[in-house]
Design an enzyme around this catalytic site. Structure first.
Site, PDB file in Angstrom:
ATOM      1  N   SER A 102       0.850  -1.190   0.000  1.00  0.00           N
ATOM      2  CA  SER A 102       0.000   0.000   0.000  1.00  0.00           C
ATOM      3  C   SER A 102       0.885   1.240   0.000  1.00  0.00           C
ATOM      4  O   SER A 102       1.693   1.409  -0.909  1.00  0.00           O
ATOM      5  CB  SER A 102      -0.952  -0.045   1.202  1.00  0.00           C
ATOM      6  OG  SER A 102      -1.873   1.024   1.144  1.00  0.00           O
ATOM      7  N   HIS A 160      -2.608  -0.964  -3.316  1.00  0.00           N
ATOM      8  CA  HIS A 160      -3.771  -0.115  -3.088  1.00  0.00           C
ATOM      9  C   HIS A 160      -3.679   1.116  -3.983  1.00  0.00           C
ATOM     10  O   HIS A 160      -2.677   1.837  -3.967  1.00  0.00           O
ATOM     11  CB  HIS A 160      -3.834   0.329  -1.623  1.00  0.00           C
ATOM     12  CG  HIS A 160      -4.204  -0.770  -0.692  1.00  0.00           C
ATOM     13  ND1 HIS A 160      -4.003  -0.690   0.670  1.00  0.00           N
ATOM     14  CD2 HIS A 160      -4.770  -1.983  -0.898  1.00  0.00           C
ATOM     15  CE1 HIS A 160      -4.431  -1.801   1.250  1.00  0.00           C
ATOM     16  NE2 HIS A 160      -4.890  -2.598   0.310  1.00  0.00           N
ATOM     17  N   ASP A 211      -4.432  -4.553   5.979  1.00  0.00           N
ATOM     18  CA  ASP A 211      -4.778  -5.435   4.867  1.00  0.00           C
ATOM     19  C   ASP A 211      -3.622  -6.399   4.599  1.00  0.00           C
ATOM     20  O   ASP A 211      -2.466  -5.998   4.556  1.00  0.00           O
ATOM     21  CB  ASP A 211      -5.076  -4.594   3.620  1.00  0.00           C
ATOM     22  CG  ASP A 211      -5.777  -5.378   2.532  1.00  0.00           C
ATOM     23  OD1 ASP A 211      -6.270  -6.485   2.821  1.00  0.00           O
ATOM     24  OD2 ASP A 211      -5.837  -4.871   1.393  1.00  0.00           O
TER      25      ASP A 211
END
Length: 192
Positions: free
Chosen positions: A15, A42, A135
């Site tokens: 991310s 992401h 995540d």
């Protein structure tokens, strides 16, 4: 831990700080690298397809944006497209979904990791890099349960340490490596 194992695929979740982190890993994968690499970075829902274009100019391996029902090929890097979850079907094909966000994200790392763990079992290598949420932690637990190999970037080498830290809080990992060692480690998995 990884001696003699027959790996079939690598999944990477990243991310915040991901572009810089991937630049230190993907170009190190040597021509002829035999494993497919599936990546969730992401990105915003209306982002363009910049990542595959950017990395195709920097990597020896072919780089593509994943397409629905596409067969997974050895030695190819696949990026999840903007606003779609990337999943792996049991027949080792890719699937895209617009299901609800997971961990506030679509694509979500957990979605890719969990489906890939079910498809590849002990042949899967899961890699979690820099990121500013949790995540990937649940997905890494699933990879562990299915007998796969877990690789995590050291939090101190991550631009945003939260994703690596979340994995370390949820499960034991096989390799905790500084960013600059991950590419060479992945190359070593394919050497006989």
């Amino acid at each position: 831990m990884d001696e003699g194992r027959n790996y079939q695929a690598i999944v990477i979740g990243v991310s915040a700080g991901g572009m810089a982190a991937l630049e230190r890993i993907l170009p190190k994968l040597s021509r002829g690298f035999p494993l497919p690499v599936l990546i969730v970075q992401h990105i915003g829902a209306v982002a363009d397809s910049y990542l595959p274009i950017h990395f195709s100019m920097r990597c020896e391996l072919p780089v593509y944006e994943a397409e629905d029902k596409q067969p997974i090929e050895a030695g190819v890097i696949y990026f999840a497209p903007p606003n779609y979850h990337l999943m792996v079907e049991r027949q080792h094909t890719l699937a895209l979904s617009t299901e609800d966000r997971v961990n506030f994200s679509r694509p979500a790392v957990d979605v890719l990791f969990e489906t890939a763990a079910d498809a590849f079992g002990p042949g899967l290598v899961g890699v979690v890099l820099t990121g500013s949420n949790g995540d990937g932690a649940v997905g890494m637990v699933r990879i562990r349960q299915r007998g796969g190999l877990l690789v995590v970037q050291t939090p101190e080498s991550a631009e945003a340490p939260q994703m690596p830290e979340a994995v370390l809080e949820h499960t034991e990992v096989d390799r905790l490596l500084p960013l600059d060692e991950i590419g060479n480690f992945l190359n070593s998995l394919s050497e006989k």
